[in-house]
Design a protein around this motif. Structure first.
Motif, mmCIF file in Angstrom:
data_model
loop_
_atom_site.group_PDB
_atom_site.id
_atom_site.type_symbol
_atom_site.label_atom_id
_atom_site.label_comp_id
_atom_site.label_asym_id
_atom_site.label_seq_id
_atom_site.Cartn_x
_atom_site.Cartn_y
_atom_site.Cartn_z
ATOM 1 N N HIS A 9 39.321 53.170 42.937
ATOM 2 C CA HIS A 9 38.396 52.311 42.203
ATOM 3 C C HIS A 9 37.112 53.106 42.002
ATOM 4 O O HIS A 9 36.513 53.577 42.969
ATOM 5 C CB HIS A 9 38.123 51.047 43.031
ATOM 6 N N LEU A 102 42.442 53.291 47.420
ATOM 7 C CA LEU A 102 42.937 51.959 47.749
ATOM 8 C C LEU A 102 44.436 52.012 47.998
ATOM 9 O O LEU A 102 45.143 52.828 47.399
ATOM 10 C CB LEU A 102 42.684 50.983 46.595
ATOM 11 N N THR A 106 48.295 46.436 48.556
ATOM 12 C CA THR A 106 47.385 45.379 48.991
ATOM 13 C C THR A 106 46.222 45.122 48.039
ATOM 14 O O THR A 106 45.633 44.034 48.074
ATOM 15 C CB THR A 106 46.804 45.701 50.381
ATOM 16 N N HIS A 107 45.871 46.093 47.180
ATOM 17 C CA HIS A 107 44.635 45.937 46.402
ATOM 18 C C HIS A 107 44.741 46.213 44.901
ATOM 19 O O HIS A 107 43.766 46.009 44.174
ATOM 20 C CB HIS A 107 43.537 46.835 46.992
ATOM 21 N N ALA A 110 44.188 42.987 42.677
ATOM 22 C CA ALA A 110 42.855 42.424 42.899
ATOM 23 C C ALA A 110 41.787 43.249 42.199
ATOM 24 O O ALA A 110 40.846 42.702 41.598
ATOM 25 C CB ALA A 110 42.564 42.339 44.391
ATOM 26 N N VAL A 111 41.906 44.577 42.252
ATOM 27 C CA VAL A 111 40.903 45.424 41.607
ATOM 28 C C VAL A 111 41.071 45.394 40.093
ATOM 29 O O VAL A 111 40.081 45.357 39.348
ATOM 30 C CB VAL A 111 40.972 46.865 42.140
ATOM 31 N N GLU A 180 35.158 38.446 47.746
ATOM 32 C CA GLU A 180 36.170 39.445 47.393
ATOM 33 C C GLU A 180 35.592 40.478 46.434
ATOM 34 O O GLU A 180 35.781 41.684 46.605
ATOM 35 C CB GLU A 180 37.384 38.770 46.758
ATOM 36 N N LEU A 184 35.008 44.669 47.117
ATOM 37 C CA LEU A 184 35.543 45.743 46.280
ATOM 38 C C LEU A 184 34.428 46.647 45.757
ATOM 39 O O LEU A 184 34.579 47.873 45.710
ATOM 40 C CB LEU A 184 36.331 45.148 45.110
ATOM 41 N N SER A 187 33.073 48.820 48.659
ATOM 42 C CA SER A 187 34.027 49.879 48.976
ATOM 43 C C SER A 187 33.869 51.055 48.024
ATOM 44 O O SER A 187 33.783 52.216 48.453
ATOM 45 C CB SER A 187 35.453 49.331 48.895
ATOM 46 N N LEU A 194 40.200 51.013 51.176
ATOM 47 C CA LEU A 194 40.659 49.670 51.500
ATOM 48 C C LEU A 194 42.178 49.678 51.594
ATOM 49 O O LEU A 194 42.858 50.256 50.741
ATOM 50 C CB LEU A 194 40.230 48.666 50.419
#
Length: 229
Positions: A9, A102, A106-107, A110-111, A180, A184, A187, A194
């Protein structure tokens, strides 16, 4: 930190939060330069948004130096043209870009969602898919974007394009919490990865950099053992 084969990210802000684009011609020029730079340096771009004063990317470099070389090439090409066109000089970006690896399992989604909800959150578009300068329209099936390389996690949303697009529409409509979103952003800006404990352990084994912030303050001293009586 940038690691080959891992999702990252990335955030690149304008100097002093100043605009990095002033009109649609700038936006087209920025994305064209990004597409060329990504192809040259073997970086797969999975999601993006061009905001007035910053650029968000979700990308996977094929080499450890891919992200930095892509962003250097982007800066050389775009900033020079931007300055010439607008009669200005000097830096456009706020130092070096910020990025964090990341764990895709898991991410990833979401990102992607956080990136593509940026225009709606900022009041620039009521519908993420209507914002021309992001990957949302691509993932919603409204246009094919040659800059975007869909990751396996996105393909897993459905067996057909229609199923994936519908699932993504629902994912965007579900939204994200402020906690949330901030997690992100923090991070990426601070460079902290993450993912699961196992993911962080594997990253730690391949990098000398710590995988999480160290506790503040001096380490607590261990009291000496009591002398035997």
């Amino acid at each position: 930190m940038a690691l080959a084969g891992h999702l990252h990210h990335l955030i690149h802000r304008g100097h002093n939060r100043q605009p990095i684009v002033l009109d649609d011609e700038d936006r087209r020029a920025l994305l064209a330069a990004l597409q060329d730079s990504a192809a040259t340096h073997k970086v797969a771009v999975h999601a993006y948004v061009v905001m007035p004063n910053h650029l968000h990317l979700l990308a996977t470099p094929a080499t450890d130096v891919g992200l930095s070389r892509m962003m250097q090439a982007l800066g050389r090409r775009y900033v020079g043209a931007f300055n010439l066109r607008h009669g200005r000089a000097g830096t456009l970006w706020e130092g070096r870009f910020r990025a964090a690896p990341l764990e895709a399992d898991t991410h990833l989604l979401a990102v992607m969602r956080s990136i593509e909800l940026n225009p709606q959150r900022a009041g620039l578009s009521a519908d993420p898919g209507d914002f021309t300068w992001s990957s949302a329209a691509h993932h919603l099936g409204r246009r094919r974007d040659p800059l975007v390389s869909d990751p396996p996690g996105f393909w897993a949303l459905g067996n057909t394009p229609f199923e994936r697009e519908l699932a993504w529409r629902r994912w965007l409509e579900e939204g994200e919490s402020e906690a949330e979103r901030q997690k992100l952003i923090d991070s990426a800006l601070k460079g902290w990865p993450l993912g699961s404990a196992r993911f962080l352990q594997l990253l730690g084994e391949s990098s000398e950099r710590p995988m999480s912030p160290r506790p503040r303050g001096r380490p607590r001293k261990t009291p000496p053992p009591e002398a035997s009586q």
